[in-house]
Design a protein around this motif. Structure first.
Motif, short mmCIF file in Angstrom:
data_model
loop_
_atom_site.label_atom_id
_atom_site.label_comp_id
_atom_site.label_asym_id
_atom_site.label_seq_id
_atom_site.Cartn_x
_atom_site.Cartn_y
_atom_site.Cartn_z
N VAL A 19 0.83 -1.21 0.00
CA VAL A 19 0.00 0.00 0.00
C VAL A 19 0.87 1.25 0.00
N GLY A 20 0.21 2.40 -0.22
CA GLY A 20 0.87 3.69 -0.17
C GLY A 20 0.77 4.32 1.21
N GLY A 21 1.24 5.54 1.31
CA GLY A 21 1.36 6.23 2.58
C GLY A 21 0.06 6.51 3.32
N LYS A 22 -1.07 6.45 2.61
CA LYS A 22 -2.36 6.63 3.29
C LYS A 22 -2.76 5.37 4.06
N ARG A 23 -2.11 4.27 3.77
CA ARG A 23 -2.30 2.97 4.40
C ARG A 23 -3.67 2.36 4.12
N GLY A 24 -4.70 3.02 4.56
CA GLY A 24 -6.05 2.53 4.33
C GLY A 24 -6.36 1.27 5.12
N ARG A 25 -7.50 0.74 4.84
CA ARG A 25 -8.00 -0.46 5.53
C ARG A 25 -7.10 -1.67 5.31
N LEU A 26 -6.52 -1.78 4.11
CA LEU A 26 -5.68 -2.95 3.82
C LEU A 26 -4.51 -3.09 4.78
N ALA A 27 -3.89 -1.99 5.13
CA ALA A 27 -2.76 -2.05 6.06
C ALA A 27 -3.18 -2.58 7.42
N GLU A 28 -4.45 -2.39 7.77
CA GLU A 28 -4.98 -2.88 9.04
C GLU A 28 -5.33 -4.36 9.00
N ILE A 29 -5.85 -4.84 7.88
CA ILE A 29 -6.41 -6.19 7.85
C ILE A 29 -5.50 -7.24 7.23
N ALA A 30 -4.56 -6.85 6.38
CA ALA A 30 -3.67 -7.84 5.78
C ALA A 30 -2.75 -8.40 6.86
N GLN A 31 -2.47 -9.68 6.77
CA GLN A 31 -1.59 -10.31 7.76
C GLN A 31 -0.16 -9.78 7.64
N GLU A 32 0.24 -9.49 6.42
CA GLU A 32 1.55 -8.89 6.15
C GLU A 32 1.32 -7.68 5.25
N SER A 33 1.99 -6.57 5.54
CA SER A 33 1.85 -5.42 4.66
C SER A 33 3.16 -4.65 4.59
N ILE A 34 3.36 -4.02 3.46
CA ILE A 34 4.47 -3.09 3.29
C ILE A 34 3.86 -1.76 2.86
N VAL A 35 4.19 -0.74 3.61
CA VAL A 35 3.71 0.61 3.33
C VAL A 35 4.83 1.39 2.66
N ILE A 36 4.52 1.96 1.51
CA ILE A 36 5.45 2.87 0.85
C ILE A 36 5.06 4.27 1.30
N GLU A 37 5.97 4.94 1.97
CA GLU A 37 5.66 6.23 2.60
C GLU A 37 5.65 7.36 1.59
N ASP A 38 4.69 7.28 0.68
CA ASP A 38 4.47 8.31 -0.33
C ASP A 38 3.01 8.19 -0.74
N THR A 39 2.43 9.25 -1.24
CA THR A 39 1.04 9.18 -1.69
C THR A 39 0.91 9.44 -3.19
N HIS A 40 2.01 9.66 -3.86
CA HIS A 40 2.01 9.88 -5.31
C HIS A 40 1.80 8.55 -6.01
N TYR A 41 0.72 8.45 -6.77
CA TYR A 41 0.35 7.16 -7.37
C TYR A 41 1.46 6.56 -8.22
N GLY A 42 2.09 7.36 -9.06
CA GLY A 42 3.14 6.84 -9.93
C GLY A 42 4.32 6.30 -9.15
N ARG A 43 4.79 7.06 -8.17
CA ARG A 43 5.95 6.61 -7.39
C ARG A 43 5.62 5.38 -6.56
N VAL A 44 4.43 5.34 -5.96
CA VAL A 44 4.05 4.18 -5.15
C VAL A 44 3.91 2.94 -6.03
N GLU A 45 3.25 3.09 -7.18
CA GLU A 45 3.13 1.94 -8.08
C GLU A 45 4.49 1.45 -8.56
N ASP A 46 5.40 2.38 -8.84
CA ASP A 46 6.76 1.98 -9.23
C ASP A 46 7.47 1.24 -8.10
N ALA A 47 7.29 1.70 -6.87
CA ALA A 47 7.90 1.02 -5.73
C ALA A 47 7.30 -0.36 -5.53
N HIS A 48 5.99 -0.49 -5.71
CA HIS A 48 5.35 -1.81 -5.61
C HIS A 48 5.92 -2.75 -6.66
#
Length: 187
Positions: free
Chosen positions: A145-174
């Protein structure tokens, strides 16, 4: 010209923020999934859906070629839930768009299988519903997920948060994470 230099500088900082120790933990989950002949499902919307398709292609072909070729063993059993347009549109039309991934998991997902999803916002209703179903049915859930985290960061058993909210940069990091996961098996 300054825009592009600034963009690349920010992009570099985003990539540098990827927690490689967490990526190594995900690689262990994928290795166990492969060694136990479990299924891996990847999915997302828009660019994240394209990243899921790309990831599954690299894992299913190149990583499988390397693993099966070296050891004469099984290949990765992996599937992108973002790719079957007729099924997605049937589920979206006959039920609701939030059912397009969950509906497919009902047919394919089994306890011990792995779900890896990507969402910049972390709040896409169709992705959240699929991860909730996977959790309730004994699948292992991973969210990028991105820097907003959202519900997924709470419910997924494992998560990696990319500390950015820019869609292009976060998608590239993913996608960089997905490439690291694949290439740790290839190389």
């Amino acid at each position: 010209m300054n825009y592009f230099r600034t963009y690349l500088d920010q992009h570099h900082r985003t990539l540098e923020s990827i927690p490689t120790d967490r990526v190594a933990q995900l690689a262990d989950i994928l290795k166990k999934c492969w060694s136990e002949d479990r299924q891996l499902f990847a999915f997302g919307n828009g660019g994240s859906g394209t990243n899921a398709s790309h990831f599954i292609t690299d894992l299913g072909k190149s990583a499988s070629d390397k693993q099966a070729g070296q050891n004469g063993l099984r290949r990765f059993r992996c599937f992108s839930l973002s790719d079957n347009v007729s099924w997605i549109t049937a589920l979206g039309n006959d039920y609701a768009y939030e059912d397009v991934f969950f509906g497919q998991l009902q047919n394919y997902g089994r306890p011990g299988d792995v779900v890896l999803t990507m969402s910049v916002s972390g709040n896409s209703p169709n992705v959240v519903k699929a991860v909730e179903w996977a959790n309730e049915n004994g699948l292992i859930t991973i969210a990028l997920v991105g820097g907003k985290r959202g519900r997924l960061a709470e419910i997924a058993q494992e998560s990696i948060v990319i500390e950015d909210t820019h869609y292009g940069r976060v998608e590239d990091a993913h996608m960089a994470i997905c490439h690291m996961l694949c290439y740790c098996f290839i190389e």
